[in-house]
Design a protein around this motif. Structure first.
Motif, short mmCIF file in Angstrom:
data_model
loop_
_atom_site.label_atom_id
_atom_site.label_comp_id
_atom_site.label_asym_id
_atom_site.label_seq_id
_atom_site.Cartn_x
_atom_site.Cartn_y
_atom_site.Cartn_z
N GLU A 60 -71.68 -104.33 5.27
CA GLU A 60 -70.60 -104.82 6.11
C GLU A 60 -71.23 -105.23 7.44
O GLU A 60 -71.51 -104.39 8.28
CB GLU A 60 -69.55 -103.74 6.35
N CYS A 73 -70.48 -107.36 1.16
CA CYS A 73 -70.93 -107.44 -0.23
C CYS A 73 -71.05 -106.04 -0.80
O CYS A 73 -71.63 -105.15 -0.17
CB CYS A 73 -72.27 -108.15 -0.33
N LYS A 85 -72.43 -112.52 -4.71
CA LYS A 85 -71.66 -113.33 -3.76
C LYS A 85 -71.22 -112.41 -2.63
O LYS A 85 -71.11 -111.21 -2.80
CB LYS A 85 -70.46 -113.95 -4.45
N LEU A 87 -68.37 -111.96 0.69
CA LEU A 87 -67.09 -112.34 1.25
C LEU A 87 -67.30 -112.59 2.74
O LEU A 87 -67.85 -111.74 3.45
CB LEU A 87 -66.05 -111.23 1.04
N THR A 89 -65.56 -113.69 6.41
CA THR A 89 -64.38 -113.92 7.25
C THR A 89 -64.88 -114.44 8.58
O THR A 89 -65.76 -113.83 9.21
CB THR A 89 -63.58 -112.61 7.46
N THR A 98 -61.32 -117.12 5.29
CA THR A 98 -61.87 -116.09 4.43
C THR A 98 -62.25 -116.75 3.13
O THR A 98 -61.42 -117.42 2.51
CB THR A 98 -60.84 -114.96 4.18
N THR A 99 -63.52 -116.59 2.73
CA THR A 99 -64.01 -117.28 1.54
C THR A 99 -65.21 -116.53 0.97
O THR A 99 -65.68 -115.56 1.55
CB THR A 99 -64.38 -118.74 1.87
N GLU A 100 -65.71 -117.01 -0.16
CA GLU A 100 -66.90 -116.46 -0.78
C GLU A 100 -68.06 -117.43 -0.65
O GLU A 100 -67.86 -118.64 -0.55
CB GLU A 100 -66.68 -116.24 -2.29
#
Length: 118
Positions: A60, A73, A85, A87, A89, A98-100
């Motif tokens: 994080e 992750c 992958k 995440l 933000t 917010t996406t991958e």
């Protein structure tokens, strides 16, 4: 001194924002630790259904500057660093995304940014 622009290539599209070289190096260090956790998690998965792998702590990463960036992750759900992958933000006072993104692509983007800013 104006901040350099970091471009992160996402699964679909990209996002560019101001980012400091120091923050990029901190993110690079966090990702290196994540890669080690991913490799260790992949190596400790039993080849048979017997036994459980040791759970690894998720990454994080948070940066607060002109923008807020969070990258997350969980190494326990990916079979290898190459499949992983993250995440992402990214937000400021007007917008939130917010996406991958693929972990390997983020590593390449960070390396390119650090080469540019020297």
């Amino acid at each position: 001194m104006p901040l350099a622009q970091l471009t992160l290539n996402l699964i679909e599209g990209s996002v560019t924002f101001s980012f400091t070289p120091q923050a990029a190096r901190e993110l690079q260090t966090a990702i290196a630790a994540l890669m080690e956790n991913l490799k260790a998690a992949a190596a400790s998965k039993p080849s048979t259904g017997a036994g459980k792998a040791t759970p690894r702590k998720p990454m994080e990463y948070r940066y607060t500057g002109d923008i807020f960036l969070e990258i997350f992750c969980n190494p326990n759900i990916w079979p290898s660093p190459f499949a992983a992958k993250v995440l992402i933000t990214l937000r400021d006072d007007r917008i939130r995304i917010t996406t991958e993104a693929e972990l390997t692509r983020i590593v390449e983007d960070l390396n390119q940014y650090l080469e540019q800013v020297g």
